[in-house]
Design a protein around this motif. Structure first.
Motif, PDB file in Angstrom:
ATOM      1  N   VAL A 173      27.804  43.945  79.648  1.00 22.27           N
ATOM      2  CA  VAL A 173      27.179  42.941  78.786  1.00 22.27           C
ATOM      3  C   VAL A 173      28.221  42.163  77.989  1.00 22.27           C
ATOM      4  O   VAL A 173      27.993  41.007  77.610  1.00 22.27           O
ATOM      5  CB  VAL A 173      26.136  43.596  77.847  1.00 22.27           C
ATOM      6  N   ALA A 174      29.390  42.745  77.761  1.00 21.51           N
ATOM      7  CA  ALA A 174      30.428  42.031  77.016  1.00 21.51           C
ATOM      8  C   ALA A 174      30.971  40.846  77.811  1.00 21.51           C
ATOM      9  O   ALA A 174      31.440  39.868  77.240  1.00 21.51           O
ATOM     10  CB  ALA A 174      31.563  42.985  76.635  1.00 21.51           C
ATOM     11  N   GLU A 175      30.921  40.944  79.115  1.00 20.76           N
ATOM     12  CA  GLU A 175      31.315  39.815  79.978  1.00 20.76           C
ATOM     13  C   GLU A 175      30.147  38.845  80.138  1.00 20.76           C
ATOM     14  O   GLU A 175      30.298  37.627  79.991  1.00 20.76           O
ATOM     15  CB  GLU A 175      31.747  40.354  81.352  1.00 20.76           C
ATOM     16  N   GLU A 176      28.990  39.414  80.423  1.00 21.82           N
ATOM     17  CA  GLU A 176      27.836  38.586  80.768  1.00 21.82           C
ATOM     18  C   GLU A 176      27.360  37.735  79.599  1.00 21.82           C
ATOM     19  O   GLU A 176      26.963  36.582  79.771  1.00 21.82           O
ATOM     20  CB  GLU A 176      26.707  39.497  81.277  1.00 21.82           C
ATOM     21  N   SER A 177      27.431  38.283  78.390  1.00 25.17           N
ATOM     22  CA  SER A 177      26.942  37.521  77.234  1.00 25.17           C
ATOM     23  C   SER A 177      27.827  36.309  76.967  1.00 25.17           C
ATOM     24  O   SER A 177      27.340  35.243  76.572  1.00 25.17           O
ATOM     25  CB  SER A 177      26.861  38.423  75.996  1.00 25.17           C
ATOM     26  N   ILE A 178      29.135  36.448  77.195  1.00 28.99           N
ATOM     27  CA  ILE A 178      30.037  35.305  76.999  1.00 28.99           C
ATOM     28  C   ILE A 178      29.808  34.258  78.091  1.00 28.99           C
ATOM     29  O   ILE A 178      29.762  33.046  77.815  1.00 28.99           O
ATOM     30  CB  ILE A 178      31.509  35.774  76.992  1.00 28.99           C
ATOM     31  N   ILE A 179      29.626  34.696  79.328  1.00 28.76           N
ATOM     32  CA  ILE A 179      29.395  33.736  80.412  1.00 28.76           C
ATOM     33  C   ILE A 179      28.090  32.980  80.164  1.00 28.76           C
ATOM     34  O   ILE A 179      28.029  31.754  80.332  1.00 28.76           O
ATOM     35  CB  ILE A 179      29.378  34.452  81.780  1.00 28.76           C
ATOM     36  N   ALA A 180      27.069  33.720  79.738  1.00 27.81           N
ATOM     37  CA  ALA A 180      25.781  33.062  79.460  1.00 27.81           C
ATOM     38  C   ALA A 180      25.948  32.001  78.374  1.00 27.81           C
ATOM     39  O   ALA A 180      25.465  30.870  78.497  1.00 27.81           O
ATOM     40  CB  ALA A 180      24.748  34.107  79.043  1.00 27.81           C
ATOM     41  N   ARG A 181      26.648  32.353  77.328  1.00 24.34           N
ATOM     42  CA  ARG A 181      26.891  31.392  76.245  1.00 24.34           C
ATOM     43  C   ARG A 181      27.678  30.189  76.750  1.00 24.34           C
ATOM     44  O   ARG A 181      27.349  29.034  76.463  1.00 24.34           O
ATOM     45  CB  ARG A 181      27.673  32.089  75.132  1.00 24.34           C
ATOM     46  N   ASP A 182      28.716  30.465  77.537  1.00 26.14           N
ATOM     47  CA  ASP A 182      29.616  29.385  77.939  1.00 26.14           C
ATOM     48  C   ASP A 182      28.981  28.420  78.943  1.00 26.14           C
ATOM     49  O   ASP A 182      29.253  27.222  78.887  1.00 26.14           O
ATOM     50  CB  ASP A 182      30.906  29.975  78.516  1.00 26.14           C
ATOM     51  N   VAL A 183      28.159  28.916  79.845  1.00 23.80           N
ATOM     52  CA  VAL A 183      27.517  27.971  80.770  1.00 23.80           C
ATOM     53  C   VAL A 183      26.552  27.070  79.996  1.00 23.80           C
ATOM     54  O   VAL A 183      26.422  25.879  80.299  1.00 23.80           O
ATOM     55  CB  VAL A 183      26.803  28.664  81.961  1.00 23.80           C
ATOM     56  N   LEU A 184      25.916  27.638  78.968  1.00 26.35           N
ATOM     57  CA  LEU A 184      25.022  26.810  78.152  1.00 26.35           C
ATOM     58  C   LEU A 184      25.823  25.790  77.352  1.00 26.35           C
ATOM     59  O   LEU A 184      25.420  24.637  77.218  1.00 26.35           O
ATOM     60  CB  LEU A 184      24.187  27.702  77.226  1.00 26.35           C
ATOM     61  N   LEU A 185      26.964  26.210  76.833  1.00 29.98           N
ATOM     62  CA  LEU A 185      27.832  25.263  76.109  1.00 29.98           C
ATOM     63  C   LEU A 185      28.340  24.162  77.043  1.00 29.98           C
ATOM     64  O   LEU A 185      28.355  22.984  76.680  1.00 29.98           O
ATOM     65  CB  LEU A 185      29.025  25.999  75.491  1.00 29.98           C
ATOM     66  N   ALA A 186      28.749  24.568  78.251  1.00 31.74           N
ATOM     67  CA  ALA A 186      29.251  23.577  79.206  1.00 31.74           C
ATOM     68  C   ALA A 186      28.164  22.566  79.546  1.00 31.74           C
ATOM     69  O   ALA A 186      28.424  21.355  79.660  1.00 31.74           O
ATOM     70  CB  ALA A 186      29.757  24.269  80.469  1.00 31.74           C
ATOM     71  N   ALA A 187      26.941  23.065  79.689  1.00 31.01           N
ATOM     72  CA  ALA A 187      25.828  22.152  79.968  1.00 31.01           C
ATOM     73  C   ALA A 187      25.594  21.218  78.788  1.00 31.01           C
ATOM     74  O   ALA A 187      25.392  20.013  78.946  1.00 31.01           O
ATOM     75  CB  ALA A 187      24.560  22.956  80.269  1.00 31.01           C
ATOM     76  N   HIS A 188      25.643  21.784  77.601  1.00 30.42           N
ATOM     77  CA  HIS A 188      25.340  21.007  76.395  1.00 30.42           C
ATOM     78  C   HIS A 188      26.319  19.862  76.185  1.00 30.42           C
ATOM     79  O   HIS A 188      25.927  18.752  75.812  1.00 30.42           O
ATOM     80  CB  HIS A 188      25.351  21.939  75.178  1.00 30.42           C
ATOM     81  N   VAL A 189      27.607  20.144  76.427  1.00 31.32           N
ATOM     82  CA  VAL A 189      28.601  19.101  76.162  1.00 31.32           C
ATOM     83  C   VAL A 189      29.015  18.372  77.445  1.00 31.32           C
ATOM     84  O   VAL A 189      29.839  17.461  77.397  1.00 31.32           O
ATOM     85  CB  VAL A 189      29.858  19.672  75.460  1.00 31.32           C
ATOM     86  N   GLY A 190      28.443  18.773  78.587  1.00 35.42           N
ATOM     87  CA  GLY A 190      28.737  18.079  79.842  1.00 35.42           C
ATOM     88  C   GLY A 190      30.168  18.226  80.291  1.00 35.42           C
ATOM     89  O   GLY A 190      30.813  17.258  80.684  1.00 35.42           O
ATOM     90  N   SER A 191      30.674  19.443  80.203  1.00 32.57           N
ATOM     91  CA  SER A 191      32.058  19.642  80.588  1.00 32.57           C
ATOM     92  C   SER A 191      32.175  20.635  81.738  1.00 32.57           C
ATOM     93  O   SER A 191      31.168  21.113  82.276  1.00 32.57           O
ATOM     94  CB  SER A 191      32.883  20.117  79.391  1.00 32.57           C
ATOM     95  N   ARG A 192      33.411  20.954  82.063  1.00 36.24           N
ATOM     96  CA  ARG A 192      33.722  21.768  83.237  1.00 36.24           C
ATOM     97  C   ARG A 192      34.237  23.129  82.764  1.00 36.24           C
ATOM     98  O   ARG A 192      35.200  23.207  82.009  1.00 36.24           O
ATOM     99  CB  ARG A 192      34.806  21.032  84.023  1.00 36.24           C
TER     100      ARG A 192
END
Lengths: 335, 443
Positions: B209-228
């Motif tokens: 979960v320590a890996e998965e929670s960061i990935i979940a957050r980061d894909v949402l952030l990437a979507a939000h700001v439209g980045s790679r």
């Protein structure tokens, strides 16, 4: 195999051989001259990277009663504190001519590292490694329980196991090498083990262990255990949110006066209490319980010397697992 | 003596699909076809060998500057060439940290002088990898090293605001943030995968979960700001599910898996041998199977080695004291052949995609990962898939002896590596660095 590293991989036959040998050693300890010449000329090094006076003096007494030469190496204040590696320390002991190394170390697996590398050829006895195992503690607990169990059955303890005994282990299982070694060994010997702890102090994966897990100490007592083993709890754990306060811990998971009295109310006249020590009175165990006739604490200490004598003897005199060990041992016992 | 610049790779199996000759001249592929004229060319017998575009590693620790006892750009890129790589991305956790234009240019220069492979420096996201303040990402992007990939690898950019800003900021120069996904509070003191084995071994656990929670957050952030976003060394089945979900939503995320996570499990920790200690840790067989499936179906885009050499004293010790990391450059292709090709999950075409083409695209390495076709830069790897060899870390080019595959027999051997038209590896052994290497004359 020439080492004692864990109870996880210890067979029932080997465990019983150690316990039976410990019975013989115990007879020596009851004599006026508590000494055997068995390990004369052999060198046992107590290599302690953690302060543990109790375990160290127990091993020291065991080795000396077998006439071994004993070197105590406390890592604190030695070259180790100046950054010497475990490898270099081991190779130094090898050069000195150590036949057995009794190692206590804060890192899980340190004893196995010594035994499985080419750093040293001596027999390795794990005297507690991190939160992994403490096999001689479990063996002395099993020895103590076996004597009690055999006495109730009215039989000599030699050759017997713990079949049918219900043992409840209570406390900080997550950080306890004593709990791990006991779960494996006691179940190997046929006991039914129940672990009781706050869920925060049980490891993820405990559901795969050969025991029952419970959160409610009172229900565990209602199940009428034959033995209750209390584990030490460090008050600092509450700072890492393992439990809210020492008071709450004591109320839910301590063997306080009320729970102790429940044993008598339930008619459990023969239920004994064990603790590997050092005890934190008032946290996990009340003084009433610790000082009661049910308490095996001092017997555990005395039995510890016998068990460690047996382990050192079997590893150094014939090889615990050598094919001819059984025969050689039988001959010695007979003579 | 001048080195030949014209080579005929005769009878190679392109991507393991069709047999053809490849004529290499002056750094480029001059011609691909059958019965090509060998006159004036050194002939490399490629009969039975699979020709792939030169491999590109998105995740390499070259240790220089600062830990030259562990690896140098020279030794690390020799290892890369032997592993079939023509380009590596050098992670930023050197000393000094690659967080300025000066350091990334230095690393790039060291790579050019070595001449064994293209070294693409990765810039740190935050100053000193401290996770507090953005490094001068723009300066590194504009430098001679033209950095496009930014990572604090080894440490997670765990502050969500900082991660958001980094993702936003790199849009200005088509950069990508490569995240080491590890929630630090959930992994304080962690030593191995948290599960059945860690419970028995008494080693503090590194929960999935320590890996998965960061990935979940980061894909949402990437979507939000439209980045790679690029996710380094994905190690759990749960992470795969999150990335699959993100891709289905059209989020611009790529992911990488290491060779060791495609094969090894936490059962190996039972030996307490720290050669198996790595970050993220070896997981369970269920995770291994999920990672293989994800690489095969494209959910995970690339294989990255996370080549992490360490001096032997950092591994010849107790597990808890040992450094995390494994070498990988010289075994990666063989491990992928074993786990993905011989298992029937992937073709050699897929190997080219996941180990060369897409890695080059993620790192924006224009001249690498190109098709094997006339006119393209001649970055090529010839591999003998029928060969079998036993891993002996003592004879590897890397300084690191910490291979978890030591003693294992692996399939597939890199027979030749062509870097910009020059064979850095021939007959399975190091040849010479590219003649354009600045120090070539001094050698």
């Amino acid at each position: 195999m020439r080492h004692l590293l864990s109870t996880h991989d210890l067979s029932r036959a080997d465990a019983i051989r150690i316990l039976d040998t410990a019975e013989e050693m115990s007879a020596v300890n009851d004599r006026e001259v508590k000494k055997l010449p068995a390990l004369r000329g052999r060198t046992v090094v107590n290599l302690f990277f953690e302060d543990s006076t109790r375990t160290r003096i127990s091993f020291e007494a065991a080795a000396k009663r077998l006439s071994a030469d004993v070197i105590n190496f406390a890592a604190k204040g030695s070259s180790v504190s100046k950054g010497e590696s475990l490898k270099d320390t081991a190779q130094t002991l090898e050069a000195i001519g150590a036949d057995a190394v009794v190692i206590r170390h804060p890192a899980s697996g340190a004893a196995q590292r010594l035994a499985t590398t080419d750093w040293i050829s001596a027999a390795v006895v794990n005297a507690g490694d991190g939160t992994h195992e403490h096999p001689t503690q479990a063996l002395l607990d099993a020895f103590t329980l076996r004597r009690h169990w055999a006495k109730l059955a009215g039989t000599p303890s030699g050759g017997t196991d713990l079949a049918g005994a219900k043992v409840t282990i209570v406390g900080d299982v997550l950080h306890s090498r004593v709990a791990r070694s006991n779960v494996w060994l006691l179940t190997t010997l046929g006991a039914q083990v129940t672990l009781v702890a706050p869920p925060t102090l049980l490891p993820i994966g405990v559901e795969h262990w050969p025991c029952t897990v419970a959160y409610d100490f009172d229900e565990a007592i209602d199940a009428k255990p034959d033995a209750i083993m209390m584990l030490r709890v460090q008050a600092e754990r509450m700072n890492a949110s393992y439990f809210p306060s020492t008071g709450e811990y004591s109320r839910r998971w301590g063997l306080g006066d009320e729970r102790f009295a429940r044993l008598a109310e339930l008619g459990l006249a023969d239920t004994v209490i064990l603790h590997p020590g050092p005890m934190v009175r008032g946290l996990e165990i009340s003084s009433t319980a610790a000082d009661s006739a049910r308490s095996q604490v001092l017997r555990q200490v005395a039995n510890g010397v016998s068990v460690r004598m047996a382990v050192l003897y079997l590893l150094l005199s014939s090889g615990l697992y050598a094919q001819d060990a059984t025969a050689a041992h039988a001959k010695e016992s007979a003579s | 003596m001048t080195e030949p610049t014209r080579f005929l790779l005769s009878g190679a199996s392109l991507y393991g699909e069709r047999t053809a000759d490849i004529l290499v001249a002056d750094g480029r592929i001059a011609e691909v076809g059958t019965g090509l004229d060998a006159s004036g060319a050194s002939v490399v017998d490629a009969d039975g060998l699979v020709a792939l575009p030169g491999l590109v590693d998105v995740h390499t620790h070259l240790r220089e500057p600062g830990r030259e006892d562990a690896e140098t750009v020279e030794t690390g890129t020799r290892a890369a060439a032997l592993g079939g790589y023509t380009a590596v991305h050098a992670m930023a956790n050197s000393n000094p940290v690659a967080d300025t234009a000066g350091v990334v240019e230095q690393v790039q220069t060291l790579g050019r002088r070595a001449g064994w492979a293209e070294v693409r420096p990765v810039g740190a996201v935050t100053v000193g990898l401290a996770g507090e303040q953005l490094a001068e990402l723009g300066a590194m992007a504009d430098s001679a090293a033209a950095v496009r990939m930014f990572s604090d690898d080894g440490i997670c950019v765990h502050d969500p605001v900082l991660m958001r800003r980094a993702l936003e900021y790199v849009k200005a120069f088509d950069g990508v943030v490569a995240q080491h996904a590890q929630e630090p509070r959930l992994t304080a003191g962690a030593q191995m995968n948290e599960g059945i084995v860690s419970a028995v071994l008494g080693l503090p656990g590194w929960p999935a979960v320590a890996e998965e929670s960061i990935i979940a957050r980061d894909v949402l952030l990437a979507a939000h700001v439209g980045s790679r976003l690029h996710v380094c060394h994905v190690s759990t089945a749960g992470s795969v599910e999150i990335i699959r979900w993100a891709k289905a939503r059209g989020i611009d995320v790529t992911a990488e898996v290491t060779p060791h996570h495609l094969w090894l499990t936490d059962e190996l920790a039972r030996t307490y041998n720290p050669v198996y200690k790595v970050n993220p840790p070896l997981r369970t067989d269920d995770d291994v199977q999920a990672l293989r499936a994800a690489l095969a179906d494209g959910t995970i885009d690339v294989v990255g080695t996370d080549h992490a050499p360490h001096p032997s004293e950092h591994k010849e010790c107790e597990w808890a004291q040992a450094a995390m990391g494994m070498t990988g450059l010289e075994t990666a292709l063989s491990v992928v052949q074993h786990t993905m090709v011989e298992s029937g999950l992937m073709t050699w075409r897929d190997v080219a995609r996941t180990m060369s083409e897409v890695p080059a695209r993620i790192g924006r390495v224009a001249d690498q990962g190109r098709p094997i076709a006339a006119g393209e830069p001649a970055h090529l790897t010839l591999v003998d898939p029928a060969a079998r060899w036993t891993v002996d870390p003592a004879v590897q080019a890397t300084k690191g002896r910490n291979s978890p595959f030591a003693g294992r027999e692996l399939p597939g051997r890199v027979v030749a590596t062509f870097y910009a038209g020059h064979p850095t590896v021939l007959d399975g052994a190091l040849n010479t660095p590219h003649p354009a290497a600045e120090s070539a004359g001094a050698r």
